[in-house]
Enzyme design. Sequence first.
Site, PDB file in Angstrom:
ATOM      1  N   PHE A  90       0.803  -1.227   0.000  1.00 47.73           N
ATOM      2  CA  PHE A  90       0.000   0.000   0.000  1.00 47.73           C
ATOM      3  C   PHE A  90       0.836   1.278   0.000  1.00 47.73           C
ATOM      4  CE2 PHE A  90       0.451  -1.403   4.436  1.00 47.73           C
ATOM      5  CZ  PHE A  90       1.022  -0.276   5.017  1.00 47.73           C
ATOM      6  N   ARG A 118     -12.218   8.052  13.823  1.00 47.72           N
ATOM      7  CA  ARG A 118     -12.346   7.277  12.582  1.00 47.72           C
ATOM      8  C   ARG A 118     -13.765   6.748  12.384  1.00 47.72           C
ATOM      9  NH1 ARG A 118      -6.397   4.621  13.272  1.00 47.72           N
ATOM     10  NH2 ARG A 118      -5.259   6.179  12.053  1.00 47.72           N
ATOM     11  N   HIS A 168      -3.840  10.296  11.506  1.00 44.00           N
ATOM     12  CA  HIS A 168      -2.678   9.452  11.788  1.00 44.00           C
ATOM     13  C   HIS A 168      -2.204   9.816  13.182  1.00 44.00           C
ATOM     14  CE1 HIS A 168       1.370   7.705  11.527  1.00 44.00           C
ATOM     15  NE2 HIS A 168       1.737   8.808  12.156  1.00 44.00           N
TER      16      HIS A 168
END
EC number: 2.7.4.6
Length: 139
Positions: free
Chosen positions: A58, A103, A116
């Site tokens: 990724f 989230r 993050h």
Amino acid sequence: MVERTFSIIKPDAVERNLQGEVLAMIQGAGLKVVAMKMIHLTKAQAEGFYAVHRERPFFDSLTTYMCSGPVVCSVLEGENAISRYREIMGATNPANAAEGTIRKKYAVSLEANSVHGSDAPETAAFEISYFFNALEIVG
């Protein structure tokens, strides 16, 4: 133990103008913002920041996404700041994130998961110093 951690409000959240809501959740959990800046990462900056993931499948997608718009970087301080912020963020995959977490409320996808945060004292030290010098941190 009072410690510092690093936070990025990612492009998906900034694009939707959610910085205020995310920061309110952070501060509501007792964490203090001691440094903050909005920047638009270059590909090289994103690759350097996420270098630990260079061999992961990724990596290219993640670094491209992180350059897709402005981000808000901040240094947070408080009791057990690293674990406390990780709790507030919720699981990396928003489908697995607990109710009331950043989230769960705001993430669009696994990659565009809005925030993050550092996962350990060593990574916090690296990540903070990647974006801030000592004179930019107040507290």
